[in-house]
Design an enzyme around this catalytic site. Structure first.
Site, PDB file in Angstrom:
ATOM      1  N   ASP A 206      25.249 -11.850   1.797  1.00 56.58           N
ATOM      2  CA  ASP A 206      26.493 -11.129   2.020  1.00 56.58           C
ATOM      3  C   ASP A 206      26.444  -9.749   1.360  1.00 56.58           C
ATOM      4  O   ASP A 206      25.994  -9.604   0.221  1.00 56.58           O
ATOM      5  CB  ASP A 206      27.657 -11.945   1.427  1.00 56.58           C
ATOM      6  CG  ASP A 206      28.994 -11.279   1.611  1.00 56.58           C
ATOM      7  OD1 ASP A 206      29.511 -11.290   2.740  1.00 56.58           O
ATOM      8  OD2 ASP A 206      29.520 -10.730   0.626  1.00 56.58           O
ATOM      9  N   GLU A 260       7.295 -19.274  -0.170  1.00 58.23           N
ATOM     10  CA  GLU A 260       6.753 -20.453  -0.853  1.00 58.23           C
ATOM     11  C   GLU A 260       7.300 -21.749  -0.253  1.00 58.23           C
ATOM     12  O   GLU A 260       6.705 -22.820  -0.446  1.00 58.23           O
ATOM     13  CB  GLU A 260       7.111 -20.392  -2.342  1.00 58.23           C
ATOM     14  CG  GLU A 260       6.501 -19.205  -3.081  1.00 58.23           C
ATOM     15  CD  GLU A 260       7.031 -19.092  -4.509  1.00 58.23           C
ATOM     16  OE1 GLU A 260       7.716 -20.054  -4.956  1.00 58.23           O
ATOM     17  OE2 GLU A 260       6.783 -18.066  -5.163  1.00 58.23           O
TER      18      GLU A 260
END
Length: 536
Positions: A206, A260
């Site tokens: 956001d 990852e």
């Protein structure tokens, strides 16, 4: 990123994502506020649409000054929405249904009730002293600079405990995090790890371009634009208070972390002047974010072929990133109420809803549907005495209330409050939207609900519509046409956005979609046609 990347690796490319505003989706306990168990109970509805993922607006611990976008604990669920166990059950059920889960993270600011801020304001020597943006007053007691807040008034509030001003780009209850501080960045990455370990598949970030600012705090210049000014914020060019290039290294840290965990979707909310350039910077290459969320259609007062062509023309493919498109969301009014002719006079809007859904699924990029869009809900009018939106209250009547798009989801037209709650809803539902309830539309094969399912199935079944390049974008009056091309499949799409019939010559090929009676030579009002060509 380029169009040769594996669809399996990048599940999100071309995905349709369904936004849930949790306060207003489904209430499981009768307190009038939607919650996580309510979402879980209705996930089968969302899965039946054929979307790839959901995006859930904030459900974290919060005093709700800005209805969840003021976070007091990033790693817990506010009790009005449920518990962490409820969230885990939601994720498990979504994955069982083949739907991925993305959540909203707010790293530009926290709530003033966050423990980090409590410690920061307590002392200039505290552990979190420089986790927020503090500055001394000018000699005459005025704020450090001229920056203005989005919701109205100066972006600085005096705090007697520290004898300093703190910076806030939105409400004073939303103090700005000092994202330039490496410790703050690491704490934000730890928040992402927490939710990734719980099985989330992506994040909407956001107000990301608000997270970094000029460390020298130089004054913003006066805006020379001719836009309508409803707030002090509109009188400045925000060249120093947002959009700082220091965001890029942090974005690359986010990209590395998400890498990852595999194919994690990250989409930046980037608004304001110069947004497209920032969107491309934030998503360039494979080391940054997956996508950026466009505002081009969210506040557009009308939908014209020229506006669409201009927006699509800003994205050409290659390494510049991958856009995300939406016609409405929790901050922007229902698109049918903004765009459809005679929408305020109770006209039958089904034809227009068919047209705009067909257009949305034909756009290159990710597409976002806001809850109720599949039902063709219209904007509700909320009287001043029932407003909850702090921006609308502060700027009444010049700022259109966000509450009108946040009213509860209607599930059953024959139940009180549309089946949303057994209690009193936090915002009222209109009778017009209750009549458009999901159960009512389920029983009508010609409803917007069934049309939405058909359109999303068409997009999923076409590599050209889901992944292909955008070619040959042309306009003529209210006529828009373009082609989507992937491999040996080319889909020609033509749309009549006007209320008068138009002639149009389509290329030879297989008719795969007719909207409102559209044909290869003639497009009726709000008609469209898709023609598939097989290249060889």
């Amino acid at each position: 990123m380029n169009d040769t990347l594996s669809e399996q690796t990048l599940w999100w490319r071309g995905a349709a994502i369904y936004q849930i505003y949790p306060r207003s989706f489904a209430d499981s306990n009768g307190d009038g506020i939607g919650d996580l168990p309510g979402i879980t109970a209705r996930l089968s509805h969302i899965a039946s649409l054929g979307v790839e993922a959901i995006w859930i607006s904030p459900f974290f611990t919060s005093p709700m000054a800005d209805y969840g976008y003021d976070v007091a604990d990033y790693c817990d669920v506010d009790p009005i929405f449920g518990t962490l166990d409820d969230f885990d059950a939601l994720v498990a059920r979504a994955h069982e249904l083949g739907v991925k889960v993305t959540i909203d993270l707010v790293f530009a600011h926290t709530s003033d009730a966050h423990p980090w801020f409590a410690d920061s304001r307590a002392s200039k020597e505290s552990d979190h002293a420089d986790w927020y943006v503090w500055r001394d007053a000018n000699p005459d007691g005025t704020p450090p600079n001229n920056w203005q807040s989005v919701f109205g008034g100066p972006a600085w509030t005096w705090d007697a405990r520290r004898q300093q001003y703190y910076y806030h780009q939105f409400l004073k209850e939303q103090p700005q995090l000092n994202a330039h501080n490496p410790a703050v960045q690491e704490a934000c990455l730890d928040v992402m790890r927490f939710w990734l370990d719980r099985g989330v598949n992506g994040f909407r970030l956001d107000a990301l371009n608000h997270a970094f600012f000029d460390p020298e705090l130089r004054d913003n210049p006066v805006s020379r634009g001719h836009h309508v000014r409803t707030r002090p914020f509109d009188f400045q060019d925000k060249i120093h208070s947002q959009n700082h290039p220091a965001a890029i290294p942090f974005i690359e840290r986010i990209g590395a972390l998400c890498g990852e965990y595999g194919a994690i979707f990250t989409v930046a909310e980037v608004g304001g002047d110069g947004a497209v350039g920032l969107m491309k910077d934030y998503t360039a290459g494979d080391a940054r974010l997956s996508s950026a969320y466009s505002f081009d259609f969210l506040y557009a007062p009308e939908l014209t072929p020229q506006r669409i062509k201009s927006s699509l023309g800003q994205w050409h493919g290659g390494d510049e990133g991958w856009p995300s498109w939406a016609f409405e969301n929790h901050d922007a009014p229902r698109h049918i109420s903004r765009w459809a002719p005679n929408a305020d006079h109770g006209a039958d809007l089904t034809a227009y809803a068919r047209l705009t859904m067909a257009l949305l699924i034909a756009l290159r990029g990710n597409i976002f549907l806001y809850q109720g869009q599949e039902l063709a809900l219209t904007q509700d009018e909320i009287p001043f005495h029932l407003l909850k939106d702090p921006e609308a209250i502060a700027n009444w009547p010049l700022t259109l209330s966000r509450d009108g798009v946040r009213t509860p989801m209607p599930w059953q037209s024959d139940s009180s409050h549309g089946g949303f709650t057994t209690g009193e809803p936090w915002l009222p539902l209109s009778e017009a939207n209750i009549a458009r309830a999901a159960a009512t539309q389920e029983a009508d094969p010609a409803s917007p609900l069934h049309w939405t399912r058909a359109m999303l199935a068409l997009r999923r079944g076409s590599a050209a519509l889901r992944l292909g390049a955008m070619e040959d974008v042309h306009t003529h009056g209210m006529l828009l046409h373009f082609a989507r091309h992937w491999g040996d499949e080319r889909v020609h799409c033509a749309f009549n956005l006007g209320a008068a019939p138009m002639r149009h010559a389509c290329p030879a090929g297989a008719l795969i979609l007719s909207v409102n009676g559209g044909g290869a030579a003639q497009l009726p009002p709000f008609g469209a046609v898709f023609i598939r060509q097989t290249l060889g």
